[in-house]
Design a protein around this motif. Structure first.
Motif, short mmCIF file in Angstrom:
data_model
loop_
_atom_site.label_atom_id
_atom_site.label_comp_id
_atom_site.label_asym_id
_atom_site.label_seq_id
_atom_site.Cartn_x
_atom_site.Cartn_y
_atom_site.Cartn_z
N ILE A 170 71.26 -29.68 71.54
CA ILE A 170 70.66 -28.82 70.51
C ILE A 170 71.04 -29.32 69.13
O ILE A 170 70.20 -29.43 68.23
CB ILE A 170 71.10 -27.37 70.72
CG1 ILE A 170 70.49 -26.80 72.01
CG2 ILE A 170 70.73 -26.50 69.52
CD1 ILE A 170 71.00 -25.45 72.40
N TYR B 225 62.72 -28.65 76.41
CA TYR B 225 62.21 -29.49 75.33
C TYR B 225 60.94 -30.25 75.71
O TYR B 225 60.09 -30.52 74.86
CB TYR B 225 63.28 -30.51 74.91
CG TYR B 225 64.38 -29.97 74.03
CD1 TYR B 225 64.28 -28.72 73.41
CD2 TYR B 225 65.54 -30.70 73.82
CE1 TYR B 225 65.30 -28.22 72.61
CE2 TYR B 225 66.56 -30.22 73.01
CZ TYR B 225 66.44 -28.99 72.41
OH TYR B 225 67.45 -28.52 71.62
N ALA C 116 71.14 -21.46 69.71
CA ALA C 116 71.24 -21.72 71.13
C ALA C 116 71.09 -20.41 71.90
O ALA C 116 71.84 -19.47 71.68
CB ALA C 116 72.59 -22.36 71.46
N VAL D 283 66.61 -21.44 71.42
CA VAL D 283 66.14 -22.60 72.18
C VAL D 283 66.98 -22.83 73.42
O VAL D 283 68.18 -22.53 73.47
CB VAL D 283 66.15 -23.88 71.31
CG1 VAL D 283 65.17 -23.73 70.16
CG2 VAL D 283 67.54 -24.20 70.80
N ASP D 284 66.33 -23.43 74.40
CA ASP D 284 66.96 -23.91 75.62
C ASP D 284 66.60 -25.38 75.74
O ASP D 284 65.42 -25.72 75.89
CB ASP D 284 66.44 -23.13 76.83
CG ASP D 284 67.05 -23.59 78.16
OD1 ASP D 284 67.68 -24.66 78.18
OD2 ASP D 284 66.90 -22.87 79.16
N PRO D 285 67.57 -26.30 75.67
CA PRO D 285 67.24 -27.72 75.69
C PRO D 285 66.57 -28.18 76.98
O PRO D 285 65.92 -29.23 76.99
CB PRO D 285 68.60 -28.41 75.48
CG PRO D 285 69.62 -27.39 75.87
CD PRO D 285 69.02 -26.06 75.51
N VAL E 194 71.40 -24.74 62.05
CA VAL E 194 71.83 -24.22 63.36
C VAL E 194 72.67 -22.97 63.15
O VAL E 194 73.59 -22.96 62.34
CB VAL E 194 72.64 -25.27 64.14
CG1 VAL E 194 73.09 -24.70 65.48
CG2 VAL E 194 71.82 -26.54 64.35
#
Length: 466
Positions: A104, A62, A80, A57-59, A115
């Motif tokens: 994240i 979002y 991440a 993911v890349d915040p 995570v």
């Protein structure tokens, strides 16, 4: 255990369970106003067998279209993509930037996702100030960085990729600045520092082009075997699996199994399967079969903990920038439509494509304790002053929610819990399902777990179903 969701104790204590639930709801609303989380998704299918399916993911994305909705409802683990790499966290010596990594963590904790930390020691995306240090300074800075990062997220990140991409394809050590200045010992030193910083985290070595039995994977195999003999703390091996359609190794499962036989966990940590673009029906069908093979390889190995798909949508995949003319590597296309690969992943897990259904149940006073489900409480680990417990909930018939109750009688206290919310931390406890693990078919089961302080007892747990 399948995966862990650790709640920041300071945050939970300050906000309370109601605020945690409200935060989760707010995040889901932010991602997709007017919608609700799906009942299962890929993570739900994985959880039924005690594993995870995650994504990178890349915040910053979002709020992009359906990105947030898919992230929150389809996966029970996140990694991440870049926000926990050295250049993002410590671009200047001693100056840490936690903003993106914290975003994240907060979203994952609010939605109950595990995570995976990625990555602590890597030759790439490491600032020049690190690379220019003397050997003595470099070793100390490495230990300091590992200690600072892992301490901040202690008890909240389940798995860490401690060392990343340390070998060449021929099995020799990559001649990175780490290797050239510190020699072979830097990998073991990194793992020892990581264990000291967070004894509860599972520590992985991670690399690419290791999916088959070849010179590179064998070199890592020999390193892991050596570490186990020498007592160097290593818990797992990550297989990146950046693959090409029609080239999934035929010995993928056997390769995973030989590592598991050394006494470590394994995971597919960065899966994508690319093709020459544009895609067509035949390529997508091949990709579907390849995703099925990859997931099935993991699911066939007991110690394979799960699969992380390296991204959600082809719109943001790294592949086209690195491999010109190639792409379409993920399971959602650029318009956030599921591709055949989605069904391939589900089939590889031995499941069927999840669908969202609405069930209305009418009761007078609700089921009595113990009606509709059973709970099995067990201690899976303990140490001086603490322990880790797991509770398995099994449905007698179809249920849409559950609550498990027990009483601590020896002063035990919950410090961290995952895959459930708890009514308290000591004495009489009631743990309830979270959004993604309440719906269970007849005979299906799910697990939740927690870390506690004190001497572990063996309380009797009762389960109530909705």
């Amino acid at each position: 255990m399948s995966f862990r969701k650790f709640v920041d104790k300071r945050w939970a204590a300050a906000t309370g369970a109601a605020s945690v639930a409200a935060t989760a709801a707010a995040l889901l609303t932010l991602a997709a106003p007017g919608t609700s989380a799906a009942a299962a998704g890929l993570g739900g299918v994985a959880e039924s067998s005690g594993r995870y399916v995650g994504t990178a993911v890349d915040p910053n994305r979002y709020t992009d279209g359906s990105y947030g909705t898919i992230l929150d409802t389809e996966f029970n683990s996140v990694t991440a993509e870049n926000a926990m790499k050295w250049d993002a966290l410590q671009p200047s010596r001693g100056q840490y930037n936690w903003a993106q990594a914290d975003r994240i963590m907060q979203r994952a904790e609010a939605t109950g996702q595990m995570v995976r930390g990625h990555t602590l020691v890597w030759h790439s995306q490491t600032p020049s100030w690190v690379q220019n240090l003397s050997a003595t300074e470099l070793r100390q800075v490495m230990v300091d960085h590992i200690t600072t990062v892992m301490t901040r997220y202690k008890g909240r990140i389940a798995h860490w990729d401690v060392v990343n991409e340390a070998f060449n394809d021929d099995g020799s050590r990559r001649q990175s600045f780490w290797q050239q200045k510190l020699g072979d010992s830097y990998i073991a030193d990194a793992f020892r520092a990581a264990r000291a910083a967070d004894p509860s985290a599972k520590l992985y070595i991670n690399d690419y082009s290791t999916d088959a039995i070849n010179a590179k994977s064998t070199a890592i195999y020999n390193l892991v075997r050596q570490f186990k003999q020498q007592g160097v703390p290593i818990d797992g091996v990550g297989f990146q699996a950046h693959l090409i359609i029609n080239q999934v190794p035929g010995d993928f499962r056997q390769n995973l199994q030989r590592f598991a036989d050394l006494g470590v966990d394994v995971a597919i940590t960065e899966l994508d399967i690319r093709m020459q673009t544009p895609s067509d029906a035949q390529k997508l069908a091949t990709q579907k079969a390849d995703y099925q093979k990859s997931f099935a390889a993991c699911w066939a190995v007991t110690r394979c903990k799960g699969v992380t798909i390296w991204g959600i949508t082809d719109k943001f995949s790294w592949i086209p920038d690195v491999f010109p003319g190639q792409g379409a590597a993920l399971v959602w296309n650029e318009s956030y439509q599921k591709k055949p690969a989605y069904d391939g992943a589900v089939a590889g897990m031995g499941g069927t494509t999840p669908t969202t259904t609405t069930t209305t149940t009418t009761t007078d006073d609700g089921p009595p304790p113990g009606d509709g489900c059973t709970a099995t409480y067990r201690i899976v680990n303990q140490w001086g002053g603490g322990f880790q417990a797991e509770v398995r909930v099994t449905a007698d018939g179809p249920i849409s929610g559950w609550a498990v109750s027990w009483t601590f009688t020896g002063g035990e206290r919950i410090s961290q819990i995952w895959n459930a919310t708890a009514s308290g931390t000591s004495g009489a406890i009631t743990a309830r399902n979270v959004s993604y693990n309440g719906n269970l078919g007849a005979g299906a089961s799910t697990t939740f777990g927690f870390v506690g302080s004190g001497a572990p007892g063996t309380p009797t747990a009762t389960c109530s179903a909705a």
